[in-house]
Design a protein around this motif. Sequence first.
Motif, short mmCIF file in Angstrom:
data_model
loop_
_atom_site.label_atom_id
_atom_site.label_comp_id
_atom_site.label_asym_id
_atom_site.label_seq_id
_atom_site.Cartn_x
_atom_site.Cartn_y
_atom_site.Cartn_z
N ARG A 1 13.06 7.71 6.92
CA ARG A 1 13.23 9.13 6.57
C ARG A 1 13.08 10.01 7.80
O ARG A 1 13.81 11.01 7.95
CB ARG A 1 12.22 9.53 5.49
CG ARG A 1 12.57 9.01 4.09
CD ARG A 1 11.74 9.72 3.03
NE ARG A 1 10.33 9.36 3.12
CZ ARG A 1 9.77 8.37 2.45
NH1 ARG A 1 10.50 7.62 1.63
NH2 ARG A 1 8.48 8.11 2.57
N ARG B 1 9.87 2.87 4.99
CA ARG B 1 10.63 3.95 4.35
C ARG B 1 10.34 5.29 5.03
O ARG B 1 11.24 6.11 5.23
CB ARG B 1 10.28 4.02 2.86
CG ARG B 1 10.67 2.77 2.07
CD ARG B 1 10.33 2.93 0.60
NE ARG B 1 10.48 1.69 -0.13
CZ ARG B 1 11.63 1.26 -0.67
NH1 ARG B 1 12.71 2.01 -0.54
NH2 ARG B 1 11.68 0.12 -1.33
N GLU C 1 12.31 -2.06 -4.48
CA GLU C 1 10.85 -2.01 -4.37
C GLU C 1 10.25 -3.33 -4.85
O GLU C 1 10.64 -3.87 -5.89
CB GLU C 1 10.31 -0.85 -5.21
CG GLU C 1 8.84 -0.55 -4.99
CD GLU C 1 8.38 0.63 -5.81
OE1 GLU C 1 7.38 1.27 -5.43
OE2 GLU C 1 9.03 0.94 -6.84
N PRO D 1 6.13 0.97 2.51
CA PRO D 1 6.05 2.43 2.62
C PRO D 1 6.20 2.95 4.04
O PRO D 1 6.86 3.97 4.28
CB PRO D 1 4.67 2.75 2.05
CG PRO D 1 4.38 1.63 1.10
CD PRO D 1 5.00 0.42 1.71
N SER E 1 10.92 -3.83 2.26
CA SER E 1 10.35 -2.79 1.41
C SER E 1 8.88 -2.59 1.76
O SER E 1 8.01 -3.38 1.37
CB SER E 1 10.49 -3.20 -0.07
OG SER E 1 9.86 -2.26 -0.90
N PRO F 1 11.01 5.03 -5.28
CA PRO F 1 12.12 5.21 -4.33
C PRO F 1 13.46 5.09 -5.03
O PRO F 1 13.63 4.31 -5.97
CB PRO F 1 11.91 4.07 -3.33
CG PRO F 1 11.10 3.05 -4.06
CD PRO F 1 10.23 3.81 -4.99
N LYS F 2 14.41 5.87 -4.57
CA LYS F 2 15.75 5.85 -5.16
C LYS F 2 16.41 4.51 -4.87
O LYS F 2 16.34 4.00 -3.75
CB LYS F 2 16.58 7.00 -4.58
CG LYS F 2 17.96 7.13 -5.22
CD LYS F 2 18.69 8.32 -4.63
CE LYS F 2 20.09 8.44 -5.24
NZ LYS F 2 20.84 9.59 -4.66
#
Length: 290
Positions: A209, A205, A219, A202, A200, A238-239
Amino acid sequence: MVGRHELTDAAWARIEPLLPATGGRGGRWRDHRQVINGILWQAKTGVPWRDLPERYGPWKTVHERLRKWTADGTWDRILTQVVVKDDAVSVVEWTISVDSSSVRAHQHAAGARKKGAAATRSRRFAVDGEALGRSRGGLTSKIHLAVDGRGLPLSVLCTPGQAGDNPQLLPLLDGIRVPRVGPGRPRKRPDHLIADKAYSHPSTRRALRRRGIAHTIPEKRDQRAHRRSRGSAGGRPPKFDRDRYKQRNVVERCFNRLKQFRALATRYAKRAAYYRATLLLVSAVLWLRA
């Protein structure tokens, strides 16, 4: 009669076409099946190579075959083709789970030479030379693994035991290449990625993406607190799908199956490339058994 831990007739029929036919200079190698069974026996028991039973032939011959096929990429081809056979009939489940597991290295695993073809191969597939590190647990290595939805290995990396998990995620995903049986590029992108809090970050992620990879990663508490402290500038959380996250246990089960082989549960090999080669062979066996 097939012995315990040895290749079945069906498994051998899948592997045999992928192996070199001769030993060069017009000679013939000792029976390939006998040699691979010897490598599997040593991996299962973890005994020194010199203690290999006579039924598998001279131990030097078996170890030399492991060395040669590590250098020419034979073990990688075997795992790739085994996965291709399954993906051709839509068996590979493209919900990928990733994780790592530390392995205690025996004191005999230290002291490998820094020169030669084996060292070059080790640097290619292992971070930081021979993938050995020291921590409070002693001399350790770490296996980074990506598995499909059934818990079958697709990509393997080795690092020193103290190395972090997150920096190895993208190289681990880059190692997934499942060629098509017909025309078309090899498939590399999973439908979904599941990982624990160690991955986890940023930047991770954002990278996922950009690649168009949907992911389920919880998270971290400090990251959540930092995001909230920034207010609206911190962005949305975040989902996270709790039900999907429960499927991550398949990678833990895969580690359990791999570590039933004692030479993988404890690292005795000096070369990271040879240790990884054994991982690849055992991974192929798991696919064939499935």
